[in-house]
Design a protein around this motif. Structure first.
Motif, PDB file in Angstrom:
ATOM      1  N   LEU A 121       0.813  -1.217   0.000  1.00 43.50           N
ATOM      2  CA  LEU A 121       0.000   0.000   0.000  1.00 43.50           C
ATOM      3  C   LEU A 121       0.848   1.268   0.000  1.00 43.50           C
ATOM      4  N   GLY A 122       2.112   1.144   0.400  1.00 44.88           N
ATOM      5  CA  GLY A 122       2.972   2.313   0.485  1.00 44.88           C
ATOM      6  C   GLY A 122       2.645   3.198   1.673  1.00 44.88           C
ATOM      7  N   LEU A 123       2.176   2.591   2.759  1.00 45.20           N
ATOM      8  CA  LEU A 123       1.759   3.326   3.952  1.00 45.20           C
ATOM      9  C   LEU A 123       2.497   2.805   5.179  1.00 45.20           C
ATOM     10  N   ASP A 124       2.489   3.591   6.238  1.00 52.69           N
ATOM     11  CA  ASP A 124       3.061   3.099   7.491  1.00 52.69           C
ATOM     12  C   ASP A 124       2.001   2.852   8.554  1.00 52.69           C
ATOM     13  N   ARG A 125       0.739   3.173   8.213  1.00 53.64           N
ATOM     14  CA  ARG A 125      -0.372   2.889   9.133  1.00 53.64           C
ATOM     15  C   ARG A 125      -1.678   2.907   8.332  1.00 53.64           C
ATOM     16  N   VAL A 126      -2.710   2.297   8.908  1.00 50.52           N
ATOM     17  CA  VAL A 126      -4.032   2.290   8.278  1.00 50.52           C
ATOM     18  C   VAL A 126      -5.089   2.660   9.319  1.00 50.52           C
ATOM     19  N   PRO A 127      -6.176   3.272   8.882  1.00 46.75           N
ATOM     20  CA  PRO A 127      -7.240   3.602   9.835  1.00 46.75           C
ATOM     21  C   PRO A 127      -7.903   2.382  10.460  1.00 46.75           C
ATOM     22  N   LEU A 128      -8.009   1.290   9.685  1.00 47.58           N
ATOM     23  CA  LEU A 128      -8.774   0.133  10.154  1.00 47.58           C
ATOM     24  C   LEU A 128      -8.121  -1.146   9.664  1.00 47.58           C
ATOM     25  N   LEU A 129      -7.887  -2.066  10.590  1.00 42.96           N
ATOM     26  CA  LEU A 129      -7.229  -3.334  10.276  1.00 42.96           C
ATOM     27  C   LEU A 129      -8.048  -4.473  10.858  1.00 42.96           C
ATOM     28  N   TYR A 130      -8.415  -5.425   9.983  1.00 39.05           N
ATOM     29  CA  TYR A 130      -9.254  -6.550  10.401  1.00 39.05           C
ATOM     30  C   TYR A 130      -8.457  -7.848  10.545  1.00 39.05           C
ATOM     31  N   LEU A 131      -8.984  -8.734  11.366  1.00 37.80           N
ATOM     32  CA  LEU A 131      -8.629 -10.148  11.362  1.00 37.80           C
ATOM     33  C   LEU A 131      -9.528 -10.804  10.323  1.00 37.80           C
ATOM     34  N   HIS A 132      -8.929 -11.432   9.304  1.00 36.01           N
ATOM     35  CA  HIS A 132      -9.690 -11.884   8.148  1.00 36.01           C
ATOM     36  C   HIS A 132      -9.995 -13.379   8.207  1.00 36.01           C
ATOM     37  N   ASP A 133     -11.261 -13.710   8.020  1.00 37.14           N
ATOM     38  CA  ASP A 133     -11.738 -15.094   7.925  1.00 37.14           C
ATOM     39  C   ASP A 133     -11.196 -15.985   9.037  1.00 37.14           C
ATOM     40  N   PRO A 134     -11.390 -15.600  10.286  1.00 35.61           N
ATOM     41  CA  PRO A 134     -10.854 -16.420  11.374  1.00 35.61           C
ATOM     42  C   PRO A 134     -11.510 -17.794  11.484  1.00 35.61           C
ATOM     43  N   GLU A 135     -12.650 -17.977  10.828  1.00 34.32           N
ATOM     44  CA  GLU A 135     -13.300 -19.290  10.849  1.00 34.32           C
ATOM     45  C   GLU A 135     -12.461 -20.365  10.173  1.00 34.32           C
ATOM     46  N   LYS A 136     -11.451 -19.956   9.406  1.00 34.99           N
ATOM     47  CA  LYS A 136     -10.582 -20.913   8.721  1.00 34.99           C
ATOM     48  C   LYS A 136      -9.548 -21.530   9.658  1.00 34.99           C
ATOM     49  N   GLY A 165     -10.728  -4.710  13.726  1.00 34.69           N
ATOM     50  CA  GLY A 165     -12.010  -5.373  13.550  1.00 34.69           C
ATOM     51  C   GLY A 165     -11.842  -6.843  13.243  1.00 34.69           C
ATOM     52  N   VAL A 166     -12.967  -7.531  13.174  1.00 40.01           N
ATOM     53  CA  VAL A 166     -12.995  -8.935  12.776  1.00 40.01           C
ATOM     54  C   VAL A 166     -13.939  -9.040  11.587  1.00 40.01           C
ATOM     55  N   ALA A 167     -13.494  -9.761  10.552  1.00 41.82           N
ATOM     56  CA  ALA A 167     -14.245  -9.844   9.298  1.00 41.82           C
ATOM     57  C   ALA A 167     -14.333 -11.287   8.856  1.00 41.82           C
ATOM     58  N   GLY A 168     -15.543 -11.764   8.601  1.00 45.15           N
ATOM     59  CA  GLY A 168     -15.684 -13.140   8.137  1.00 45.15           C
ATOM     60  C   GLY A 168     -17.114 -13.469   7.794  1.00 45.15           C
ATOM     61  N   GLY A 169     -17.321 -14.728   7.443  1.00 46.57           N
ATOM     62  CA  GLY A 169     -18.630 -15.166   7.014  1.00 46.57           C
ATOM     63  C   GLY A 169     -19.378 -15.970   8.053  1.00 46.57           C
ATOM     64  N   ASP A 170     -18.735 -16.973   8.649  1.00 47.69           N
ATOM     65  CA  ASP A 170     -19.422 -17.868   9.573  1.00 47.69           C
ATOM     66  C   ASP A 170     -19.910 -17.092  10.793  1.00 47.69           C
ATOM     67  N   LEU A 171     -21.209 -17.006  10.954  1.00 46.71           N
ATOM     68  CA  LEU A 171     -21.779 -16.122  11.961  1.00 46.71           C
ATOM     69  C   LEU A 171     -21.463 -16.559  13.382  1.00 46.71           C
ATOM     70  N   ALA A 172     -21.508 -17.857  13.648  1.00 42.93           N
ATOM     71  CA  ALA A 172     -21.239 -18.334  15.010  1.00 42.93           C
ATOM     72  C   ALA A 172     -19.806 -18.015  15.419  1.00 42.93           C
ATOM     73  N   THR A 173     -18.876 -18.203  14.493  1.00 43.84           N
ATOM     74  CA  THR A 173     -17.477 -17.911  14.799  1.00 43.84           C
ATOM     75  C   THR A 173     -17.261 -16.424  15.021  1.00 43.84           C
ATOM     76  N   ILE A 174     -17.797 -15.601  14.143  1.00 47.67           N
ATOM     77  CA  ILE A 174     -17.602 -14.165  14.275  1.00 47.67           C
ATOM     78  C   ILE A 174     -18.217 -13.667  15.581  1.00 47.67           C
ATOM     79  N   GLU A 175     -19.345 -14.230  15.976  1.00 43.97           N
ATOM     80  CA  GLU A 175     -19.950 -13.824  17.254  1.00 43.97           C
ATOM     81  C   GLU A 175     -19.015 -14.109  18.425  1.00 43.97           C
ATOM     82  N   ARG A 176     -18.300 -15.230  18.392  1.00 41.99           N
ATOM     83  CA  ARG A 176     -17.354 -15.532  19.471  1.00 41.99           C
ATOM     84  C   ARG A 176     -16.298 -14.440  19.597  1.00 41.99           C
ATOM     85  N   TYR A 177     -15.812 -13.973  18.477  1.00 44.58           N
ATOM     86  CA  TYR A 177     -14.797 -12.910  18.514  1.00 44.58           C
ATOM     87  C   TYR A 177     -15.396 -11.593  18.993  1.00 44.58           C
TER      88      TYR A 177
END
Length: 321
Positions: A121-136, A165-177
């Motif tokens: 990205l050519g950046l040293d920081r971002v406004p928002l960073l997610y944990l992606h697809d933790p259900e995997k 943030g946390v980002a994913g599809g499986d609803l039960a898993t995302i709710e745990r986070y």
């Protein structure tokens, strides 16, 4: 349009201190993911799309290390350089992800993922960073002391990410986070659309806890934009017959009211006060202005009632979990 002075309304992103436009441009298609979206996107087209997103009325852009093995981030990085940097207050989000080849998602991979993302990205920081697809991966492993979730929290403390943030599809898993209380934002996809209302409890929970809620894939991968004549897939897989029937009925209802199906699909999400921003994927520059136009197309109240009635007849067993 493509005029930064014609900006969309903004909403607070939970308690993050960030204000975000009601639309966010999704960076997965612009990186070229033909397996999901059905078409190749040349590098210059992807970069031009990202540049349109940066310079236009939408003030948020979402991507991930996992999109096209980083190609989405590379194209966005090129666009950021052409634009002379991100505009003030622009909400760029990316996501740390497991190693796509091995499936490993440990502390080493988490640090590698964000380092590579920032480089692309050519950046040293971002406004928002997610944990992606933790259900995997295993919940306890990702939550372990010194693991990926701790790395995310450390990055927030260091200012590398303003919010996490946390980002994913499986609803039960995302709710745990979400219930851990560690996250500022939750991103759900394909589960809060015209035909799939299954994310309601998750969105209610997140809103009650003060998290920002971001909703993605309101087109279900495309079919809720093109209609059944253009696709038979929902959430990147073949749609069951009953789901196709429901979407066909929604098409007919929209047609009767003179409203594009895509406008109803977007506004189903943007009209929800619990949702701070709705992510709309784009693979061509003109898609940015098209999304803005669809988000402001008048939709009469009787149509919403008809669409809600059709949604109640959708068999939950035909929907992704």
């Amino acid at each position: 349009m493509n005029d930064p002075d014609q900006r969309l309304p903004t909403r607070p992103l939970g308690a993050t201190g960030l204000d975000i436009t009601v639309l966010t441009i999704g960076g997965a298609p612009l990186g070229s993911m033909p397996g999901n979206f059905g078409r190749e996107v040349p590098p210059e087209t992807g970069t031009a799309t990202a540049l349109a997103a940066i310079r236009g009325p939408v003030r948020a852009l979402d991507t991930s290390a996992a999109y096209s093995a980083g190609e989405s981030e590379r194209r966005i990085g090129a666009a950021i350089r052409r634009a002379g940097g991100l505009p003030d207050g622009y909400v760029l989000s990316t996501k740390i992800a497991r190693d796509l080849a091995s499936g490993v998602f440990d502390a080493v991979q988490a640090r590698r993922s964000i380092a590579e993302s920032l480089h692309r990205l050519g950046l040293d920081r971002v406004p928002l960073l997610y944990l992606h697809d933790p259900e995997k991966n295993d919940f306890d492993q990702l939550m372990a002391a010194g693991g990926p979730v701790d790395i995310l929290r450390e990055l927030r403390e260091r200012g590398v990410a303003q919010s996490i943030g946390v980002a994913g599809g499986d609803l039960a898993t995302i709710e745990r986070y979400v219930r851990t209380g560690y996250f500022d934002v939750v991103l759900t996809h394909n589960r809060w659309t015209l035909v799939n209302r299954s994310a309601r409890p998750l969105i209610d929970l997140a809103a009650s806890m003060g998290l920002g809620v971001v909703n993605a894939a309101v087109f279900g991968g495309g079919i809720l934009a093109s209609g059944t004549g253009g696709s038979h897939r929902y959430a990147y897989r073949e749609a069951p017959a009953g789901l196709l029937t429901a979407i066909g009925e929604m098409e007919a209802a929209c047609r009767a009211h003179g409203v594009p199906l895509a406008a109803a699909a977007i506004q189903f999400s943007t009209r929800d006060p619990r949702i701070a921003s709705t992510i709309i994927g784009a693979s061509r520059p003109e898609r940015v202005d098209q999304a803005v136009a669809l988000a402001s197309t008048p939709v009469p109240d009787p149509l919403w009632a008809e669409l809600d009635a059709i949604a109640t007849r959708v068999d939950p067993a035909t929907l992704p979990a």
